[in-house]
Design an enzyme around this catalytic site. Structure first.
Site, PDB file in Angstrom:
ATOM      1  N   CYS A 136      -4.657   2.475  -3.772  1.00  0.00           N
ATOM      2  CA  CYS A 136      -3.419   2.977  -3.162  1.00  0.00           C
ATOM      3  C   CYS A 136      -2.288   1.964  -3.315  1.00  0.00           C
ATOM      4  O   CYS A 136      -1.490   1.751  -2.381  1.00  0.00           O
ATOM      5  CB  CYS A 136      -3.609   3.323  -1.687  1.00  0.00           C
ATOM      6  SG  CYS A 136      -4.876   4.545  -1.416  1.00  0.00           S
ATOM      7  N   ASP A 193       3.377  -4.377   7.966  1.00  0.00           N
ATOM      8  CA  ASP A 193       2.123  -3.651   7.835  1.00  0.00           C
ATOM      9  C   ASP A 193       1.002  -4.680   7.953  1.00  0.00           C
ATOM     10  O   ASP A 193       0.745  -5.440   7.029  1.00  0.00           O
ATOM     11  CB  ASP A 193       2.099  -2.939   6.471  1.00  0.00           C
ATOM     12  CG  ASP A 193       0.741  -2.324   6.154  1.00  0.00           C
ATOM     13  OD1 ASP A 193      -0.223  -2.560   6.914  1.00  0.00           O
ATOM     14  OD2 ASP A 193       0.647  -1.625   5.127  1.00  0.00           O
ATOM     15  N   GLN A 206      -4.230  -5.360   6.916  1.00  0.00           N
ATOM     16  CA  GLN A 206      -5.202  -6.292   6.333  1.00  0.00           C
ATOM     17  C   GLN A 206      -5.108  -7.688   6.936  1.00  0.00           C
ATOM     18  O   GLN A 206      -5.818  -8.593   6.499  1.00  0.00           O
ATOM     19  CB  GLN A 206      -5.002  -6.384   4.803  1.00  0.00           C
ATOM     20  CG  GLN A 206      -5.190  -5.078   4.063  1.00  0.00           C
ATOM     21  CD  GLN A 206      -6.645  -4.599   4.058  1.00  0.00           C
ATOM     22  OE1 GLN A 206      -7.580  -5.337   4.382  1.00  0.00           O
ATOM     23  NE2 GLN A 206      -6.843  -3.346   3.672  1.00  0.00           N
ATOM     24  N   LYS A 233     -10.207  -0.888  10.372  1.00  0.00           N
ATOM     25  CA  LYS A 233     -10.325  -2.122   9.566  1.00  0.00           C
ATOM     26  C   LYS A 233     -10.567  -3.323  10.469  1.00  0.00           C
ATOM     27  O   LYS A 233     -10.866  -4.411  10.010  1.00  0.00           O
ATOM     28  CB  LYS A 233      -9.054  -2.344   8.741  1.00  0.00           C
ATOM     29  CG  LYS A 233      -8.824  -1.248   7.689  1.00  0.00           C
ATOM     30  CD  LYS A 233      -7.623  -1.559   6.844  1.00  0.00           C
ATOM     31  CE  LYS A 233      -7.059  -0.360   6.116  1.00  0.00           C
ATOM     32  NZ  LYS A 233      -7.895   0.120   5.012  1.00  0.00           N
ATOM     33  N   HIS A 292       0.876  -1.182   0.000  1.00  0.00           N
ATOM     34  CA  HIS A 292       0.000   0.000   0.000  1.00  0.00           C
ATOM     35  C   HIS A 292       0.915   1.236   0.000  1.00  0.00           C
ATOM     36  O   HIS A 292       2.017   1.190   0.547  1.00  0.00           O
ATOM     37  CB  HIS A 292      -0.843  -0.042   1.277  1.00  0.00           C
ATOM     38  CG  HIS A 292      -1.894   1.012   1.383  1.00  0.00           C
ATOM     39  ND1 HIS A 292      -1.615   2.292   1.797  1.00  0.00           N
ATOM     40  CD2 HIS A 292      -3.216   0.981   1.135  1.00  0.00           C
ATOM     41  CE1 HIS A 292      -2.746   3.003   1.814  1.00  0.00           C
ATOM     42  NE2 HIS A 292      -3.727   2.234   1.412  1.00  0.00           N
TER      43      HIS A 292
HETATM   44  N1  7TS Z   1      -1.657  -0.693   4.673  1.00  0.00           N
HETATM   45  C1  7TS Z   1      -2.541  -1.505   4.086  1.00  0.00           C
HETATM   46  C2  7TS Z   1      -2.142  -2.896   3.713  1.00  0.00           C
HETATM   47  C3  7TS Z   1      -3.827  -1.024   3.810  1.00  0.00           C
HETATM   48  O1  7TS Z   1      -4.699  -1.831   3.223  1.00  0.00           O
HETATM   49  C4  7TS Z   1      -4.171   0.304   4.178  1.00  0.00           C
HETATM   50  C5  7TS Z   1      -5.508   0.884   3.847  1.00  0.00           C
HETATM   51  C6  7TS Z   1      -3.212   1.076   4.825  1.00  0.00           C
HETATM   52  C7  7TS Z   1      -1.965   0.552   5.046  1.00  0.00           C
HETATM   53  C8  7TS Z   1      -3.498   2.448   5.304  1.00  0.00           C
HETATM   54  O2  7TS Z   1      -4.347   2.384   6.407  1.00  0.00           O
HETATM   55  P1  7TS Z   1      -4.931   3.708   7.084  1.00  0.00           P
HETATM   56  O3  7TS Z   1      -5.929   3.196   8.037  1.00  0.00           O
HETATM   57  O4  7TS Z   1      -3.793   4.410   7.715  1.00  0.00           O
HETATM   58  O5  7TS Z   1      -5.537   4.498   5.961  1.00  0.00           O
HETATM   59  N2  7TS Z   1      -6.155   0.255   2.784  1.00  0.00           N
HETATM   60  C9  7TS Z   1      -7.270   0.698   2.159  1.00  0.00           C
HETATM   61  C10 7TS Z   1      -7.905  -0.001   1.149  1.00  0.00           C
HETATM   62  O6  7TS Z   1      -7.551  -1.107   0.737  1.00  0.00           O
HETATM   63  N3  7TS Z   1      -8.958   0.675   0.729  1.00  0.00           N
HETATM   64  O7  7TS Z   1      -9.043   1.809   1.422  1.00  0.00           O
HETATM   65  C11 7TS Z   1      -8.001   1.834   2.326  1.00  0.00           C
END
Ligand code: 7TS
Length: 405
Positions: free
Chosen positions: A363, A199, A202, A225, A122
């Site tokens: 992203c 990371d 997910q 999430k 990401h």
């Molecule tokens: N890393 C991964 C693997 C992600 O899927 C996401 C967000 C982030 C980092 C960033 O997370 P945040 O909570 O700091 O924004 N992924 C997604 C997605 O798949 N669709 O919208 C956000």
């Protein structure tokens, strides 16, 4: 025991509504998950009975707030099996955790030092490293993937060099659903003294994570999430690594003593927590984790795998549909493209049928490049989704295909 999905769906009020005159089918949990009632109730209860700033002592509400807030640090430490509560740092999310790490770790880099990330990261686990590399003259190296969307592990030994400072890898790809062999990567890195960052945004919503078993130096994830509120994330770090890391933001809470002659910093975890934190959100995350742990997690995993398998079977029946990401080890995420239909049109047409998916580059633009697509349509499932919803998605796609091709 099989999961009783209809019973647990009752705990998710948002799922019981119509969208565009059709029952809502929410298939975008990888972007943000829905929240069980317990999360909203815990946050309401906090605001109704305990709201005050934390760590200020002096009065009863402040003590209540501090207690509720700090108790969740223990909940999180247990949830990922951290050695101690001091190793749990609150952030705004995975993104902020990665920025904190890139900013802090890069302060000791020299020009020519190296960071390894993968093709499927990401942007949150790419751009902070690029920015740090830009500042320091370091180099970002890329672990590539194969056609199925799995890491090309055989490349790792070649990529690692004397100059490798950090390996930062996603536990699970948000686009492909691939579960990466992070334990193996961590072991390789550790043997060479390289800092490992996972990371886990997910991963934690789908399976049990044990940071001591993984033996990573750092692990990050986002509350929203994980069935919790937005605006909050967790950075786990081994105590010695966190001690060695400089603070990220300056301000209240993160200091021990401030004077114009010089300032000393607070102990862990507060050294990284400048300013008033997201107190109610922390309380909400505590409720989300308790909710999740009250479920049979192996039944959840089995149900999610059944959703994925059904989706894969039905996808194979639609001519012109190409699945992006066919790793053998996946969480329930299905990315695809369809001949003659742009992903964003697919998203709009499905929404008209009450079905919410995400479309675009997710992203993960470097990953789109590798598959030579500008974007994909992505259905991502959580344990509150049903087999009937999976079937409705593919019935919807078949209908769109009949109408437009
Ligand atoms: N890393 C991964 C693997 C992600 O899927 C996401 C967000 C982030 C980092 C960033 O997370 P945040 O909570 O700091 O924004 N992924 C997604 C997605 O798949 N669709 O919208 C956000």
């Amino acid at each position: 025991m099989a999961l009783n999905v209809n019973v647990l769906r009752e705990e998710f009020p948002i799922l019981h509504q119509e969208v565009n005159n059709k029952p809502l089918i929410y298939l975008d949990s990888a972007a943000s998950s829905q929240k069980p009632r317990a999360v909203m109730q815990a946050m309401d209860h906090y605001y109704e009975t305990a709201n005050a700033n934390v760590h200020r002592g002096a009065h009863t509400l402040g003590d209540r707030a501090t207690q509720s807030y700090e108790a969740v640090r223990d909940t999180v430490a247990t949830f990922i099996n951290a050695k101690s509560r001091q190793e749990i740092i609150w952030t705004k999310g995975t993104t902020e955790a990665m920025n904190l790490l890139a900013s802090g770790l890069s302060q000791s880099w020299q020009a020519g030092d190296e960071v390894i990330v993968s093709r499927m990261e990401h942007h949150a686990n790419i751009v902070p490293w690029q920015m740090a590399a830009e500042r320091t003259g370091a180099i970002v190296k890329v672990l590539e993937i194969n056609d199925k969307g799995e890491l090309r592990m055989e490349q790792l030994d070649e990529l690692i060099s004397e100059r490798t400072k950090v390996i930062a890898i996603g536990h699970v790809s948000n686009v492909l659903g691939t579960i990466n062999p992070v334990k193996e990567i961590i072991a390789k890195a550790k043997a060479k003294g390289i800092v490992t960052i996972i990371d886990g945004a997910q991963a934690v919503p789908h399976f049990k994570v044990d940071v001591q078993d993984l033996d990573c130096d750092f692990y990050a994830f986002s509350s929203h999430k994980l069935f919790g509120p937005t605006g909050l994330g967790v950075l786990y770090g081994k105590q010695a690594r966190l001690e060695a890391l400089p603070p990220y933001q300056g301000g209240g809470e993160m200091i021990e003593r401030v004077s114009f002659e010089g300032t000393t910093f607070n102990k862990l975890p507060y050294k990284f927590e400048a300013g008033t934190p997201a107190i109610a959100e922390v309380v909400g995350l505590g409720a989300a984790i308790k909710y999740l742990e009250s479920q049979d997690r192996s039944a959840i995993e089995a149900h999610e795998q059944a959703l994925l398998k059904r989706a894969e079977e039905l996808a194979a029946d639609i001519p012109g549909l190409r699945v992006i990401g066919e790793a053998s080890n996946k969480v329930p995420v299905l990315s695809f493209v369809m001949d003659g239909l742009h992903p964003s049109d697919l998203g709009t047409l499905l929404d008209q049928q009450g079905i919410g998916i995400r479309t675009g580059h997710h992203c993960a633009m470097p990953l789109m490049e590798a598959f030579k697509v500008p974007g994909t349509a992505r259905a991502s499932f959580a344990f509150y989704n049903t087999l009937e919803e999976v079937e409705a998605l593919f019935a919807g796609l078949a209908k769109i295909q009949r109408m437009f091709t």
